[in-house]
Write a protein that holds these residues in place. Structure first.
Motif, PDB file in Angstrom:
ATOM      1  N   LYS A 158     -10.168   8.550   9.617  1.00 44.13           N
ATOM      2  CA  LYS A 158     -10.644   7.249   8.966  1.00 44.13           C
ATOM      3  C   LYS A 158     -11.595   7.408   7.198  1.00 44.13           C
ATOM      4  O   LYS A 158     -12.733   7.543   7.539  1.00 44.13           O
ATOM      5  N   TYR A 209       0.805  -1.005   0.163  1.00 45.67           N
ATOM      6  CA  TYR A 209       0.576   0.077  -0.100  1.00 45.67           C
ATOM      7  C   TYR A 209       1.341   1.058   0.470  1.00 45.67           C
ATOM      8  O   TYR A 209       1.814   1.434   0.854  1.00 45.67           O
ATOM      9  N   TRP A 220      -7.992   3.376   5.677  1.00 46.73           N
ATOM     10  CA  TRP A 220      -6.688   4.052   6.045  1.00 46.73           C
ATOM     11  C   TRP A 220      -6.901   5.458   6.908  1.00 46.73           C
ATOM     12  O   TRP A 220      -7.964   5.587   7.164  1.00 46.73           O
ATOM     13  N   ASP A 221      -6.121   5.318   8.068  1.00 42.40           N
ATOM     14  CA  ASP A 221      -6.400   6.740   9.283  1.00 42.40           C
ATOM     15  C   ASP A 221      -5.405   7.305   8.645  1.00 42.40           C
ATOM     16  O   ASP A 221      -3.960   7.399   8.590  1.00 42.40           O
ATOM     17  N   VAL A 235      -2.750   1.425   8.684  1.00 41.83           N
ATOM     18  CA  VAL A 235      -3.955   0.884   7.255  1.00 41.83           C
ATOM     19  C   VAL A 235      -4.496  -0.058   7.739  1.00 41.83           C
ATOM     20  O   VAL A 235      -3.754  -0.902   8.698  1.00 41.83           O
ATOM     21  N   LYS A 236      -5.386  -1.131   7.151  1.00 40.37           N
ATOM     22  CA  LYS A 236      -5.998  -2.285   7.710  1.00 40.37           C
ATOM     23  C   LYS A 236      -6.225  -2.959   6.371  1.00 40.37           C
ATOM     24  O   LYS A 236      -7.179  -2.286   4.679  1.00 40.37           O
ATOM     25  N   LYS A 246      -0.033   0.411  11.969  1.00 45.57           N
ATOM     26  CA  LYS A 246       0.601   1.789  12.060  1.00 45.57           C
ATOM     27  C   LYS A 246       2.098   2.739  11.927  1.00 45.57           C
ATOM     28  O   LYS A 246       3.250   2.247  12.072  1.00 45.57           O
ATOM     29  N   LEU A 292      -6.921  -3.143   0.444  1.00 44.22           N
ATOM     30  CA  LEU A 292      -7.061  -1.994   1.612  1.00 44.22           C
ATOM     31  C   LEU A 292      -8.087  -1.336   2.042  1.00 44.22           C
ATOM     32  O   LEU A 292      -8.921  -1.629   0.827  1.00 44.22           O
ATOM     33  N   VAL A 325      -0.008   7.646   9.956  1.00 43.39           N
ATOM     34  CA  VAL A 325      -0.881   6.918   9.443  1.00 43.39           C
ATOM     35  C   VAL A 325      -1.333   5.276   9.885  1.00 43.39           C
ATOM     36  O   VAL A 325      -0.101   4.717  10.100  1.00 43.39           O
ATOM     37  N   VAL A 357      -3.389   6.800  -3.333  1.00 40.05           N
ATOM     38  CA  VAL A 357      -3.393   5.725  -2.368  1.00 40.05           C
ATOM     39  C   VAL A 357      -3.392   4.469  -3.469  1.00 40.05           C
ATOM     40  O   VAL A 357      -4.721   4.555  -3.924  1.00 40.05           O
ATOM     41  N   GLY A 415     -12.220   1.796   1.216  1.00 36.88           N
ATOM     42  CA  GLY A 415     -10.855   0.592   0.706  1.00 36.88           C
ATOM     43  C   GLY A 415     -10.648   1.120  -0.480  1.00 36.88           C
ATOM     44  O   GLY A 415     -11.632   1.598  -1.570  1.00 36.88           O
TER      45      GLY A 415
END
Length: 150
Positions: free
Chosen positions: A100, A25, A56-57, A131-132, A140, A53, A129, A45, A104
């Motif tokens: 957030k 990512y 994301w934050d 991501v998940k 993070k 993804l 930042v 992104v 995605g």
């Protein structure tokens, strides 16, 4: 108008999942534009591989919670305005306090541009930042991407 940009990272990269990566990512600060006293901060992104993804934050400082709520005009994904508490949320997620982005990005649709418009003109700082992706654990990175000092 020129906005002072202190040395701040413009790109952050995550390998997902952390121990055995099958996806990358990349979140890249694309720039800030100023119009009518408001500033718009945009990020591309990109997802390469799987899993996609899921969210994301983009961090802000907790002390700025009220300022973020007060100054936020819009959040857009590829030019389409997102609705608060559906397309984005403000709060603490994945160890990051900030915005957030709930919608995605998949490999086939990359890159996707997210833009945040704020009342006012700001200098930049480096923020956290997270991501998940899919069923993986969130990751993070601290002070890794440019964002305005509110």
């Amino acid at each position: 108008m020129v906005i002072f940009m202190a040395f701040c990272p413009k790109t952050v990269t995550f390998a997902v999942p952390f121990n055995n990566p099958t996806a990358t990512y990349i979140i890249e600060f694309k720039g800030v534009t100023v119009e009518n006293g408001n500033s718009t901060w945009c990020y591309d992104v990109t997802v390469i591989g799987n899993p996609g993804l899921s969210h994301w934050d983009l961090g802000v400082f907790k002390e700025c919670k009220e300022l973020l709520e007060e100054k936020l005009i819009s959040v857009k994904r590829n030019g389409v305005e997102l609705v608060k508490n559906i397309g984005y949320e403000i709060g603490e997620y994945d160890g990051v306090y900030g915005i957030k982005f709930e919608i995605g990005v998949e490999d086939k649709e990359s890159p996707v541009t997210y833009c945040i418009t704020l009342k006012g003109i700001y200098e930049a700082t480096a923020v956290d930042v997270a991501v998940k992706g899919g069923p993986t654990t969130a990751q993070k990175k601290e002070r890794c991407l440019m964002w305005p000092i509110l």
